[in-house]
Design a protein around this motif. Structure first.
Motif, PDB file in Angstrom:
ATOM      1  N   PRO A 114      50.555  12.125 -17.337  1.00 29.41           N
ATOM      2  CA  PRO A 114      51.101  11.559 -18.329  1.00 29.41           C
ATOM      3  C   PRO A 114      51.554  12.445 -19.728  1.00 29.41           C
ATOM      4  N   THR A 115      52.830  11.942 -20.312  1.00 31.54           N
ATOM      5  CA  THR A 115      53.267  12.641 -21.048  1.00 31.54           C
ATOM      6  C   THR A 115      52.266  13.120 -22.310  1.00 31.54           C
ATOM      7  N   ARG A 116      51.514  12.352 -22.860  1.00 30.92           N
ATOM      8  CA  ARG A 116      50.606  12.780 -24.064  1.00 30.92           C
ATOM      9  C   ARG A 116      49.419  13.684 -23.811  1.00 30.92           C
ATOM     10  N   PHE A 117      49.199  13.975 -22.221  1.00 28.49           N
ATOM     11  CA  PHE A 117      48.303  15.007 -21.990  1.00 28.49           C
ATOM     12  C   PHE A 117      49.212  16.302 -21.958  1.00 28.49           C
ATOM     13  N   ARG A 118      50.361  16.512 -21.668  1.00 26.51           N
ATOM     14  CA  ARG A 118      50.975  17.641 -21.600  1.00 26.51           C
ATOM     15  C   ARG A 118      50.896  18.651 -22.775  1.00 26.51           C
ATOM     16  N   GLU A 119      50.739  17.949 -23.822  1.00 27.42           N
ATOM     17  CA  GLU A 119      50.594  18.756 -25.167  1.00 27.42           C
ATOM     18  C   GLU A 119      49.365  19.602 -24.996  1.00 27.42           C
ATOM     19  N   PHE A 120      48.464  19.483 -24.234  1.00 27.25           N
ATOM     20  CA  PHE A 120      47.163  20.299 -24.362  1.00 27.25           C
ATOM     21  C   PHE A 120      47.314  21.452 -23.453  1.00 27.25           C
ATOM     22  N   LEU A 121      48.559  21.534 -22.685  1.00 25.62           N
ATOM     23  CA  LEU A 121      48.754  22.611 -21.999  1.00 25.62           C
ATOM     24  C   LEU A 121      49.301  23.938 -22.808  1.00 25.62           C
ATOM     25  N   GLY A 122      49.994  23.531 -24.017  1.00 25.62           N
ATOM     26  CA  GLY A 122      50.585  24.413 -24.580  1.00 25.62           C
ATOM     27  C   GLY A 122      51.478  25.420 -23.637  1.00 25.62           C
ATOM     28  N   GLU A 123      51.613  26.781 -24.219  1.00 29.91           N
ATOM     29  CA  GLU A 123      52.305  27.525 -23.189  1.00 29.91           C
ATOM     30  C   GLU A 123      51.643  28.129 -21.909  1.00 29.91           C
ATOM     31  N   ARG A 124      50.480  27.416 -21.677  1.00 30.62           N
ATOM     32  CA  ARG A 124      49.965  27.907 -20.436  1.00 30.62           C
ATOM     33  C   ARG A 124      50.726  27.668 -19.285  1.00 30.62           C
ATOM     34  N   LYS A 125      50.898  28.454 -18.387  1.00 29.42           N
ATOM     35  CA  LYS A 125      51.559  28.076 -17.154  1.00 29.42           C
ATOM     36  C   LYS A 125      50.446  28.111 -15.897  1.00 29.42           C
ATOM     37  N   ILE A 126      50.321  27.249 -15.048  1.00 30.78           N
ATOM     38  CA  ILE A 126      49.495  26.901 -13.735  1.00 30.78           C
ATOM     39  C   ILE A 126      50.308  27.667 -12.587  1.00 30.78           C
ATOM     40  N   PRO A 127      49.764  28.635 -12.160  1.00 31.52           N
ATOM     41  CA  PRO A 127      50.464  29.382 -10.863  1.00 31.52           C
ATOM     42  C   PRO A 127      50.108  28.315  -9.669  1.00 31.52           C
ATOM     43  N   ALA A 128      50.919  28.552  -8.659  1.00 33.84           N
ATOM     44  CA  ALA A 128      50.844  27.926  -7.521  1.00 33.84           C
ATOM     45  C   ALA A 128      49.366  27.981  -6.816  1.00 33.84           C
ATOM     46  N   GLU A 129      48.542  27.093  -6.280  1.00 31.83           N
ATOM     47  CA  GLU A 129      47.322  26.709  -5.756  1.00 31.83           C
ATOM     48  C   GLU A 129      46.527  27.047  -7.073  1.00 31.83           C
ATOM     49  N   GLY A 130      46.852  27.023  -8.283  1.00 27.82           N
ATOM     50  CA  GLY A 130      45.869  27.075  -9.448  1.00 27.82           C
ATOM     51  C   GLY A 130      45.742  25.711 -10.069  1.00 27.82           C
ATOM     52  N   PHE A 131      44.698  25.758 -10.905  1.00 26.73           N
ATOM     53  CA  PHE A 131      44.529  24.672 -11.570  1.00 26.73           C
ATOM     54  C   PHE A 131      43.879  24.852 -12.968  1.00 26.73           C
ATOM     55  N   LEU A 132      43.819  23.889 -13.759  1.00 28.01           N
ATOM     56  CA  LEU A 132      43.398  23.881 -15.296  1.00 28.01           C
ATOM     57  C   LEU A 132      42.418  22.763 -15.320  1.00 28.01           C
ATOM     58  N   ILE A 133      41.145  23.284 -15.823  1.00 30.62           N
ATOM     59  CA  ILE A 133      40.021  22.155 -16.383  1.00 30.62           C
ATOM     60  C   ILE A 133      39.661  22.409 -17.597  1.00 30.62           C
ATOM     61  N   ARG A 134      39.767  21.371 -18.558  1.00 33.49           N
ATOM     62  CA  ARG A 134      39.705  21.600 -20.036  1.00 33.49           C
ATOM     63  C   ARG A 134      39.226  20.136 -20.628  1.00 33.49           C
ATOM     64  N   GLU A 135      38.265  20.357 -21.584  1.00 36.12           N
ATOM     65  CA  GLU A 135      37.800  19.423 -22.402  1.00 36.12           C
ATOM     66  C   GLU A 135      38.822  19.075 -23.384  1.00 36.12           C
ATOM     67  N   VAL A 136      39.353  17.742 -23.492  1.00 37.97           N
ATOM     68  CA  VAL A 136      40.434  17.859 -24.636  1.00 37.97           C
ATOM     69  C   VAL A 136      40.129  16.516 -25.516  1.00 37.97           C
ATOM     70  N   ALA A 137      40.619  16.493 -26.661  1.00 40.50           N
ATOM     71  CA  ALA A 137      40.162  15.475 -27.466  1.00 40.50           C
ATOM     72  C   ALA A 137      41.285  14.264 -27.366  1.00 40.50           C
ATOM     73  N   ASP A 138      40.928  13.371 -27.733  1.00 41.22           N
ATOM     74  CA  ASP A 138      41.789  11.892 -27.515  1.00 41.22           C
ATOM     75  C   ASP A 138      41.218  10.985 -28.561  1.00 41.22           C
ATOM     76  N   GLY A 139      41.620  11.255 -29.877  1.00 38.23           N
ATOM     77  CA  GLY A 139      40.606  10.464 -30.886  1.00 38.23           C
ATOM     78  C   GLY A 139      39.280  10.529 -30.942  1.00 38.23           C
ATOM     79  N   PRO A 140      38.534   9.586 -30.837  1.00 32.57           N
ATOM     80  CA  PRO A 140      37.169   9.743 -31.075  1.00 32.57           C
ATOM     81  C   PRO A 140      36.535  10.338 -29.567  1.00 32.57           C
ATOM     82  N   ARG A 141      37.400  10.108 -28.576  1.00 33.98           N
ATOM     83  CA  ARG A 141      36.913  10.491 -27.167  1.00 33.98           C
ATOM     84  C   ARG A 141      37.162  11.740 -26.957  1.00 33.98           C
TER      85      ARG A 141
END
Length: 736
Positions: A114-141
């Motif tokens: 979803p578009t609103r989650f893309r902002e959490f990536l910033g300038e970070r690029k995820i290579p092929a076969e790679g992944f990002l696992i990140r705790e992200v803030a969504d209001g109080p959650r």
């Protein structure tokens, strides 16, 4: 809109194992809802989190999952996450269609994020076969975001998240961006079509070619699942001492069934190609790689395979080595043979992996030099889809070897390092020897080819010479034993290889701890004790088998036990006496400038270090030098004394390992405690056998008394020389 997926049930492996093991009693305290015998689930038994505080924290972070899987690979990732996390948190991880309400796991590939989650990536690029696992803030959650550039990356990220929970790692503040550092991460099975396994010590081959393609054993998918959890993305399922039948129509159809199972787990199938196949199954009178009929036959065969298996990886080839046919049968070079096959596979995106394990009985040169002499002059002359697969050392998977001189010496050619996960020379499936310690030692060794810091790891990941195609291959230790690997700790070798293939800069200590936590749980006493035992186990084997740089002292054929006296085999380099060269003046193979000058194949920094008796590391002393019996080691002991004390040190380490294991009885499942206890007793007996037999034999040359501090042998030399083991496992089939 996020949809709740409808997923197929997991394969009926539980029913299969119940039927196979109906008479096996379950251990006391076993989970009655889990009938699988101990060890079958490997490191993927996602047991409930035992720490109640930590379990509460995980439940607060993972109240549900938002994921809309598309395709088979994403469905596997979804199933693993929901079942695995649900089991560990002792409550279902329920699907959600929206991120409102609760702290959730949000998982999607980038194209579906979803578009609103893309902002959490910033300038970070995820290579092929790679992944990002990140705790992200969504209001109080606070959500756990799992995203990847492709399906394979999403699956690998799912397994990483599961491992974090499984090993009790915190999720608060989590921010992991990871991708494989090597493109090809491969298992080599030395499995024959009759289900025997050359150098296999865990039963028969799991691949039943007789019943394929119609009977698809659920174990095939469990095998793929285990590999995918480590990031292994390729497998060659047939022996390098190849049988041409695997390239016939019937066997291609059987291979297709395996490829179909492996594909959703991101694994490409490779086959071993016998170079004489055009003659054996193609009706030609030659296999000359420069004969147009031969190249046409291979092009047609490649087309036939790719019509059945569109993502076929390619061919793994052993040629002109130990009796295998190859291009040199026709006066052609390895380059000409490899390039001919590469031209056949190239239009389909396939690779040729050409093993550099070659030596000839007609070549009087030091066996340790022959592969370098054959291949280094050919650098830059191979097709782009040819990779050379180079053993970690220049001889043959010894308990310790210096690195192979080819590493870093072929900057224009992609190289794979080949490790042996099966323990052909390290005690089969009865000795505990944590092989990632060996792998780490090799990977961290500096070749100096491009100056300091030119490690083997940088060759493996392609960064030393800017290679996009490189990696690691491991000779598998997998068989039909219910725990897959024979020795329960053999699972750690498979695990550690896969993790190092993903990231060759990981430490063996980290890998040992990960595996213990995933396999035995997070009891801190158990974790610390088993980790310590594993990390000292490989050095013990080196000491009681091949100390101070000795090598290839193994008995003939089966390589079971010591045979330093063997001198009657048809080829000189098959005899242990060729390698230790013991005589009245000393022991060791002179590879310095005064001997075979094998040191000259290394970069000058290593050549100088290894070539001098004063600067050569003592762990390689007898590999590179013929040393007098009374030579003083850095400890002050003579060589003879130091040799005996190293053998004794190896035995003493096993004594300590057995004692440490026995202290852990109350903390271990009883069936695995009993299993490993018996194996450690065997290891101790055989460690003493190695010490007694070798020191008795070498004493016939040194003429010296056994050193103080070494237990004297129990029997005369003739006793040890008379021992016979005609049915030791893992011997190469005669028809091969």
């Amino acid at each position: 809109m996020w949809q709740t997926p409808s997923l197929p049930a997991r394969p009926a492996i539980i029913l299969l194992v119940i039927l196979l093991f109906a008479d096996c009693p379950m251990r006391a305290g076993a989970d009655p809802g889990n009938p699988l015998p101990w060890g079958y689930e490997l490191w993927l038994k996602f047991a409930p989190v035992s720490d109640s505080v930590l379990a509460s924290q995980y439940r607060a972070s993972l109240e549900g999952i938002v994921m809309e899987p598309v395709g088979a690979t994403q469905e596997i990732a979804y199933r693993e996450l929901t079942e695995g996390i649900g089991n560990m948190l002792s409550r279902p991880l329920l699907p959600r269609t929206t991120t409102s309400g609760g702290n959730l796991l949000v998982a999607a590939t980038l194209d579906r994020l979803p578009t609103r989650f893309r902002e959490f990536l910033g300038e970070r690029k995820i290579p092929a076969e790679g992944f990002l696992i990140r705790e992200v803030a969504d209001g109080p959650r606070k959500h756990i975001l799992l995203t990847a550039a492709d399906d394979a990356g999403l699956l690998y990220g799912a397994y990483r998240l599961l491992r974090l929970v499984q090993t009790h790692r915190p999720l608060s503040g989590l921010d992991q961006l990871d991708a494989p550092k090597a493109r090809l991460r491969m298992l080599n099975h030395w499995d024959n079509l009759d289900r025997s396994i050359e150098r296999g010590y865990a039963g028969f081959s799991i691949f039943n070619w007789h019943t394929l393609p119609d009977f698809r054993d659920p174990r095939y998918e469990d095998y793929a699942r285990a590999n995918a959890s480590l990031g292994i993305n390729a497998t060659a399922v047939t022996n390098v001492n190849a049988n041409a039948l695997v390239l016939t129509e019937a066997y291609i159809d059987k291979a297709r069934a395996l490829a179909d199972i492996f594909r959703p787990y991101g694994i490409r199938l490779y086959l071993t190609a016998r170079f004489s196949a055009p003659m054996e199954i193609g009706g030609l009178d030659t296999a000359d790689p420069l004969d147009p009929r031969v190249s046409a036959w291979w092009r047609d065969k490649a087309g036939e395979i790719y019509r059945a298996i569109p993502d076929f990886g390619g061919f793994l080839v052993k040629a002109n080595s130990e009796g295998q046919p190859g291009p040199q049968n026709y006066g052609r070079s390895h380059r000409e043979g490899a390039n001919m096959l590469a031209d056949a596979l190239g239009p389909f995106g396939g690779n040729v992996i050409w093993r550099a394990f070659v030596y000839s009985e007609e070549d009087p040169e030091d066996r340790a030099k022959q592969a370098y002499s054959e291949f280094a002059p050919e650098d830059g002359k191979f097709r782009d889809n040819v990779l050379l697969q180079v053993k970690n050392g220049p001889i043959d998977f010894q308990p310790r070897e210096p690195i192979h001189p080819l590493f870093g010496a072929m900057p224009e050619t992609p190289l794979l390092v080949e490790f042996q996960i099966t323990k052909e020379y390290l005690g089969f499936a009865t000795h505990l020897a944590f092989l990632p310690k060996l792998f780490e030692e090799v990977l961290q060794t500096d070749t100096y080819r491009e100056g300091p810091g030119s490690t083997v790891a940088r060759v493996v990941d392609g960064s030393l010479h800017g290679k996009a195609l490189s990696g690691m291959a491991g000779v598998a230790n997998i068989g039909t034993d219910i725990n897959w690997t024979g020795h329960p700790f053999g699972q750690a070798d498979w695990y550690g290889f896969g993790r190092l293939a993903w990231d060759p800069y990981l430490s063996s200590g980290q890998l040992a701890e990960e595996w213990v936590r995933a396999t035995f749980g997070n009891d801190p006493v158990l974790v610390a004790s088993l980790k310590d035992m594993m990390l000292r186990s490989r050095e013990a084997v080196v000491n009681y088998m091949n100390p101070l740089g000795l090598h290839h002292l193994f008995d003939t054929g089966h390589h079971y036990g010591p045979g330093p006296w063997v001198d009657d085999l048809s080829r000189p380099e098959w005899n242990p006496v060729y390698y230790h060269q013991a005589d009245a003046s000393g022991i060791g193979f002179d590879r310095s400038a005064t001997g075979s000058n094998a040191v000259a194949q290394y970069a000058p920094e290593l050549a100088t270090r290894y070539g001098s008796l004063e600067t050569c590391p003592e762990e390689f002393l007898l590999w590179f030098h013929h040393v007098p019996w009374d030579y003083r080691l850095r400890s002050g002991h003579t060589l003879w004394e130091g040799l005996g004390l190293k053998y004794q040190e190896g035995v003493d380490t096993v004594v300590g390992m057995l004692a440490d294991w026995q202290e852990l009885e109350s903390r271990l499942p009883q069936e695995v405690y009993r299993d490993v206890s018996m194996r450690l007793q065997i290891q101790l007996r055989e460690a003493r056998w190695w010490k007694y037999a070798c020191m008795q034999y070498f004493r016939t040359f040194s003429g010296m008394d056994f050193p103080q501090g070494m237990e004297p042998p129990e029997h005369p030399l003739e006793y040890y020389k008379a021992l016979r083991f005609p049915f030791a496992p893992g011997i190469r089939p005669r028809w091969n």
